[in-house]
Scaffold this motif. Structure first.
Motif, PDB file in Angstrom:
ATOM      1  N   ALA A   5      -3.018  13.243  -3.944  1.00 46.80           N
ATOM      2  CA  ALA A   5      -2.514  11.878  -4.119  1.00 46.80           C
ATOM      3  C   ALA A   5      -1.059  11.958  -4.556  1.00 46.80           C
ATOM      4  O   ALA A   5      -0.643  12.930  -5.194  1.00 46.80           O
ATOM      5  N   PRO A   6      -0.265  10.953  -4.218  1.00 46.05           N
ATOM      6  CA  PRO A   6       1.160  10.983  -4.573  1.00 46.05           C
ATOM      7  C   PRO A   6       1.362  11.035  -6.092  1.00 46.05           C
ATOM      8  O   PRO A   6       0.564  10.501  -6.863  1.00 46.05           O
ATOM      9  N   TYR A   7       2.433  11.689  -6.514  1.00 48.75           N
ATOM     10  CA  TYR A   7       2.810  11.660  -7.924  1.00 48.75           C
ATOM     11  C   TYR A   7       2.941  10.208  -8.387  1.00 48.75           C
ATOM     12  O   TYR A   7       3.470   9.362  -7.673  1.00 48.75           O
ATOM     13  N   GLY A   8       2.448   9.945  -9.576  1.00 48.41           N
ATOM     14  CA  GLY A   8       2.513   8.597 -10.128  1.00 48.41           C
ATOM     15  C   GLY A   8       1.353   7.727  -9.726  1.00 48.41           C
ATOM     16  O   GLY A   8       1.165   6.646 -10.293  1.00 48.41           O
ATOM     17  N   GLY A   9       0.538   8.202  -8.779  1.00 46.55           N
ATOM     18  CA  GLY A   9      -0.613   7.429  -8.332  1.00 46.55           C
ATOM     19  C   GLY A   9      -1.940   8.031  -8.754  1.00 46.55           C
ATOM     20  O   GLY A   9      -3.001   7.593  -8.307  1.00 46.55           O
ATOM     21  N   TRP A  10      -1.893   9.026  -9.604  1.00 45.25           N
ATOM     22  CA  TRP A  10      -3.123   9.700 -10.031  1.00 45.25           C
ATOM     23  C   TRP A  10      -3.920   8.826 -10.995  1.00 45.25           C
ATOM     24  O   TRP A  10      -3.376   8.071 -11.787  1.00 45.25           O
ATOM     25  N   THR A  11      -5.241   8.966 -10.918  1.00 45.34           N
ATOM     26  CA  THR A  11      -6.116   8.296 -11.877  1.00 45.34           C
ATOM     27  C   THR A  11      -6.271   9.182 -13.104  1.00 45.34           C
ATOM     28  O   THR A  11      -6.240  10.410 -13.014  1.00 45.34           O
ATOM     29  N   SER A  12      -6.443   8.545 -14.264  1.00 45.65           N
ATOM     30  CA  SER A  12      -6.471   9.306 -15.508  1.00 45.65           C
ATOM     31  C   SER A  12      -7.391   8.650 -16.528  1.00 45.65           C
ATOM     32  O   SER A  12      -7.436   7.420 -16.638  1.00 45.65           O
ATOM     33  N   GLY A 477       0.861  11.658 -13.129  1.00 48.06           N
ATOM     34  CA  GLY A 477       1.780  12.249 -12.164  1.00 48.06           C
ATOM     35  C   GLY A 477       3.231  11.931 -12.412  1.00 48.06           C
ATOM     36  O   GLY A 477       4.054  12.054 -11.498  1.00 48.06           O
ATOM     37  N   ILE A 478       3.584  11.530 -13.654  1.00 45.34           N
ATOM     38  CA  ILE A 478       4.971  11.238 -14.014  1.00 45.34           C
ATOM     39  C   ILE A 478       5.400  12.246 -15.075  1.00 45.34           C
ATOM     40  O   ILE A 478       4.769  12.344 -16.136  1.00 45.34           O
ATOM     41  N   GLY A 479       6.453  13.004 -14.795  1.00 46.17           N
ATOM     42  CA  GLY A 479       6.919  14.002 -15.742  1.00 46.17           C
ATOM     43  C   GLY A 479       7.738  13.394 -16.867  1.00 46.17           C
ATOM     44  O   GLY A 479       8.315  12.306 -16.723  1.00 46.17           O
ATOM     45  N   ILE A 480       7.780  14.104 -17.993  1.00 45.58           N
ATOM     46  CA  ILE A 480       8.546  13.664 -19.159  1.00 45.58           C
ATOM     47  C   ILE A 480       9.494  14.790 -19.579  1.00 45.58           C
ATOM     48  O   ILE A 480       9.099  15.954 -19.636  1.00 45.58           O
ATOM     49  N   ALA A 481      10.727  14.423 -19.902  1.00 45.43           N
ATOM     50  CA  ALA A 481      11.701  15.374 -20.452  1.00 45.43           C
ATOM     51  C   ALA A 481      12.192  14.824 -21.786  1.00 45.43           C
ATOM     52  O   ALA A 481      12.957  13.855 -21.816  1.00 45.43           O
ATOM     53  N   THR A 671       9.344   0.121  -9.684  1.00 43.35           N
ATOM     54  CA  THR A 671      10.643   0.697  -9.328  1.00 43.35           C
ATOM     55  C   THR A 671      10.498   1.890  -8.395  1.00 43.35           C
ATOM     56  O   THR A 671      11.292   2.058  -7.454  1.00 43.35           O
ATOM     57  N   PHE A 672       9.494   2.732  -8.664  1.00 39.78           N
ATOM     58  CA  PHE A 672       9.323   3.965  -7.887  1.00 39.78           C
ATOM     59  C   PHE A 672       8.411   3.787  -6.676  1.00 39.78           C
ATOM     60  O   PHE A 672       8.194   4.738  -5.922  1.00 39.78           O
ATOM     61  N   GLY A 673       7.860   2.578  -6.497  1.00 38.00           N
ATOM     62  CA  GLY A 673       6.969   2.340  -5.370  1.00 38.00           C
ATOM     63  C   GLY A 673       5.635   3.039  -5.501  1.00 38.00           C
ATOM     64  O   GLY A 673       5.089   3.568  -4.522  1.00 38.00           O
ATOM     65  N   LEU A 674       5.081   3.047  -6.720  1.00 36.71           N
ATOM     66  CA  LEU A 674       3.800   3.697  -6.973  1.00 36.71           C
ATOM     67  C   LEU A 674       2.667   2.701  -6.771  1.00 36.71           C
ATOM     68  O   LEU A 674       2.774   1.537  -7.169  1.00 36.71           O
ATOM     69  N   ALA A 675       1.596   3.172  -6.185  1.00 39.08           N
ATOM     70  CA  ALA A 675       0.432   2.315  -5.959  1.00 39.08           C
ATOM     71  C   ALA A 675      -0.488   2.406  -7.163  1.00 39.08           C
ATOM     72  O   ALA A 675      -1.231   3.381  -7.323  1.00 39.08           O
ATOM     73  N   ARG A 676      -0.464   1.386  -8.015  1.00 35.91           N
ATOM     74  CA  ARG A 676      -1.325   1.366  -9.202  1.00 35.91           C
ATOM     75  C   ARG A 676      -1.913  -0.030  -9.360  1.00 35.91           C
ATOM     76  O   ARG A 676      -1.226  -1.037  -9.191  1.00 35.91           O
TER      77      ARG A 676
END
Length: 686
Positions: A5-12, A477-481, A671-676
């Protein structure tokens, strides 16, 4: 089964309710007889701080029932809010109650309700108390009194005061004895020598912050319990010229040793180190130019020199402890560079033996119970726990607030510390949390979105510990720095002072450098970078959105947005002159205040943003957000503003935390076009 699944669209399974229920951490640990007491958050109870104890049999229970909220508002950031001791009637407790800021006393095992020790005041923000020290032999408690003398936030004085334990001062301000005068703007609570004949405390003045220059004051205690022969022993307040003037010496903590010497943590070497001094041989100078410079000729001896590690930190809360002497003459110390550990220091040989365990960050709160040391620690895979070190056996164990996995730890992030290169070749320290979820993988060739987190302070530090709020994003699926930009603590004074006159420049550049480096190396999607932060981190976020084109969007929480207003009467007394060093003296560089303020650069914002604000915030007030929104109005920039009644500087209520977190995820999704579809859609208005 692993699903692509695309990054940012993962279930958690890490939902906002789970994050909110476990927000906050225990604090202010102490020993009361053979029990261990501490405060801990209650997000589901309006965000109050409960006082809890661990009995010798290991059971944990509240010391006080709801709605008692053990929390001080001195300096607005508070500090040590309680003190306890054992009497013939059982434990005796004195504490500051958040709702009215009065001191209360009770014997919890005696069944009596807390009764007030101090009066109310209708002047300004009233009377506040912090860092109490019980003196039952005198029938008093000694602590810091913060007294407002007018309606302006800077109409305030602070002294060390003695409050009768019999309640006679509850309706009579004149019954409070003032032990120190108000020659210094800021003071900490007194530390009393073992023989009861001396007191020591830390003091400093505007425009300095306590990590820039402080004094360790000492006094003799008379038979009547009064201070005499008051003088500075160590420390230095510098020249008083914050923009390029001579730096002072920051003494962050003091404690008396059993032999009558004074132990203190000072950054005179460029690192906060543990020192010892004979109180009859020292001689600090209140201003540079009036005598020896920091550490010159005062007879102080470093107990563990030349390690280039921090044994102290920024004094944001009154009563923080990075070290404590033990009964056998050794000293328990929290130390490290970038991360911290608990060790035992032999002050004679300088030998330092560290404790074992999975913890990589120790909060600046320690207590001693005989040969045992009590602290609060966390690690990359565990939340903050109360840990006991038995110095006789060297064994460490968790005794309270034990970390419990509220979900499968397979969903926790897998962080790593890294050092990046910034402008001019300078080092930038950061913790990188790549997307991680055992149930999902991304399509081949896709790069993940990343959010840069700018910590508050700005004189602060982002530790690498388990944070379910970070897991909320990485498991989707969203990274943090997390960037410990120049100005952060934990890396010595030189690194800490990179922000001197450069706030809004160095912090912005360092965050952007990390974001660009992650994109350049193929770790992050260059087109899907965001930034977020609260308080000073909110400033860095807003400044970044107006000064760079690195980020597609940002989340700005309880921020500073107008430097000129914040340098006036729009913040509390403690930080009212902080900008003198962070930006420069406003009388000399007024244009700099305007040029760097996001309020006056609102026309440069090109991407969507979310603005979050507590309506009861007196540190970064809603008025700044309202002016910023007015400046943005009509410019076609999608944005949302969520203001929360009953919240101050930082969010503590469960429902607020849930709403804010879900709104932030919705901003990134749009903004990122994520399907949620698992969070309410945040309405963005142009």
């Amino acid at each position: 089964m692993v699903t692509t699944a695309p990054y940012g669209g993962w279930t958690s399974p890490v939902d906002a309710q789970v994050v909110a229920a476990h927000d906050g951490r225990p604090a202010f640990v102490g020993a009361v007889g053979d029990e261990v007491w501490w405060t801990e958050p209650r997000p589901a109870e309006g965000g109050r701080r409960a006082l809890v104890r661990r009995r010798p049999d290991g059971t944990e229970e509240p010391v006080l029932p709801a709605p008692w909220n053990v929390r001080s508002r001195v300096l607005e950031y508070g500090g040590q809010p309680w003190a306890g001791t054992v009497t013939e009637q059982g434990p005796l407790l004195v504490f500051s109650n958040f709702a009215d800021q009065r001191l209360y006393v009770c014997t919890p095992d005696g069944g009596d309700a807390p009764r007030p020790l101090t009066p109310l005041s209708g002047v300004g923000a009233g009377l506040r108390w912090v860092d109490p020290v019980l003196r039952p032999e005198l029938g008093e408690v000694w602590c810091v009194l913060e007294e407002f003398t007018g309606d302006r936030p800077t109409d305030v004085r602070r002294v060390i005061a003695a409050v009768p334990l019999d309640g006679s001062a509850a309706g009579n301000r004149s019954r409070v004895r003032e032990l120190s005068d108000d020659r210094h703007r800021f003071v900490t609570g007194p530390r009393i020598s073992a023989d009861g004949r001396r007191a020591a405390w830390i003091a400093w003045d505007h425009p300095l912050m306590p990590w820039e220059g402080t004094l360790a004051m000492v006094a003799r205690i008379t038979g009547k319990g009064e201070f005499e022969d008051v003088r500075p022993l160590v420390g230095d307040l510098g020249t008083g010229e914050p923009d390029g003037g001579a730096a002072g010496e920051s003494v962050a903590q003091i404690e008396w040793a059993a032999d009558g010497s004074l132990l203190f943590v000072s950054d005179r070497s460029g690192w906060w180190e543990v020192q010892r001094i004979d109180p009859d041989g020292g001689g600090a100078r209140p201003r540079a130019g009036e005598g020896p410079g920091p550490g010159e000729g005062d007879g102080a001896v470093a107990l563990c020199p030349s390690r280039q590690e921090e044994f102290g930190g920024p004094l944001w809360n009154v009563g923080q402890r990075w070290f404590l002497p033990l009964e056998n003459g050794t000293v328990a110390v929290i130390h490290g560079r970038g991360s911290t550990t608990l060790g035992i220091l032999d002050p004679v040989t300088g030998e330092l033996v560290d404790s074992a365990g999975p913890w990589t960050e120790w909060a600046p709160t320690l207590a001693v119970q005989g040969s045992r040391v009590l602290g609060i620690a966390a690690g990359p895979h565990s939340s903050y726990e109360i840990v006991e070190l038995d110095t006789c056996t060297g064994r460490t164990r968790v005794i309270a607030c034990r970390h419990a996995d509220v979900l499968d730890p397979a969903y926790y992030p897998r962080p790593r510390s890294r050092t990046f290169t910034g402008p001019g070749g300078r080092d930038i320290h950061a913790h990188i949390y790549p997307p991680h979820n055992p149930d999902h993988r991304a399509p081949d060739g896709e790069l993940p979105p990343f959010v840069v987190w700018a910590h508050g302070g700005p004189t602060g530090h982002a530790p690498m510990v388990l944070d379910l709020e970070i897991a909320y994003f990485t498991s989707r699926g969203i990274g943090i720095a997390e960037v410990n930009y120049g100005g952060s603590t934990g890396y010595g004074r030189e690194y800490r002072e990179r922000l001197r006159g450069q706030w809004g420049v160095v912090d912005v550049e360092d965050c952007a450098a990390v974001a660009r480096a992650l994109a350049d190396e193929g770790t992050a999607d260059r087109a899907r970078l965001a930034i977020r932060g609260g308080s000073a981190g909110g400033w860095t976020t807003a400044a970044s959105l107006t000064a760079t084109d690195v980020y597609a969007c940002g989340t700005i929480s309880y921020p500073i947005l107008d430097l000129t207003g914040w340098a006036g009467d729009e913040t509390h007394d403690f930080e009212s002159q902080y900008l003198e060093s962070l930006v420069g003296p406003i009388a000399e560089v007024p244009d700099r205040y305007r040029e760097r303020s996001p309020l006056h650069r609102a026309d440069r914002i090109a991407g969507p943003f979310l603005l979050l604000q507590g309506l009861d915030d007196v540190i970064c007030p809603p008025a700044q957000c309202e002016r910023f929104l007015a400046a943005v109005a009509g410019r076609g920039i999608p944005h949302a503003y969520l203001a929360f009644a009953g919240e101050g500087h930082g969010f503590r209520r469960a429902d607020t935390i849930v709403r804010a977190l879900e709104a932030e995820l919705s901003l990134y999704s749009q903004t990122f076009g994520l399907a949620r579809s698992d969070v309410p859609v945040l309405e963005l208005r142009g």
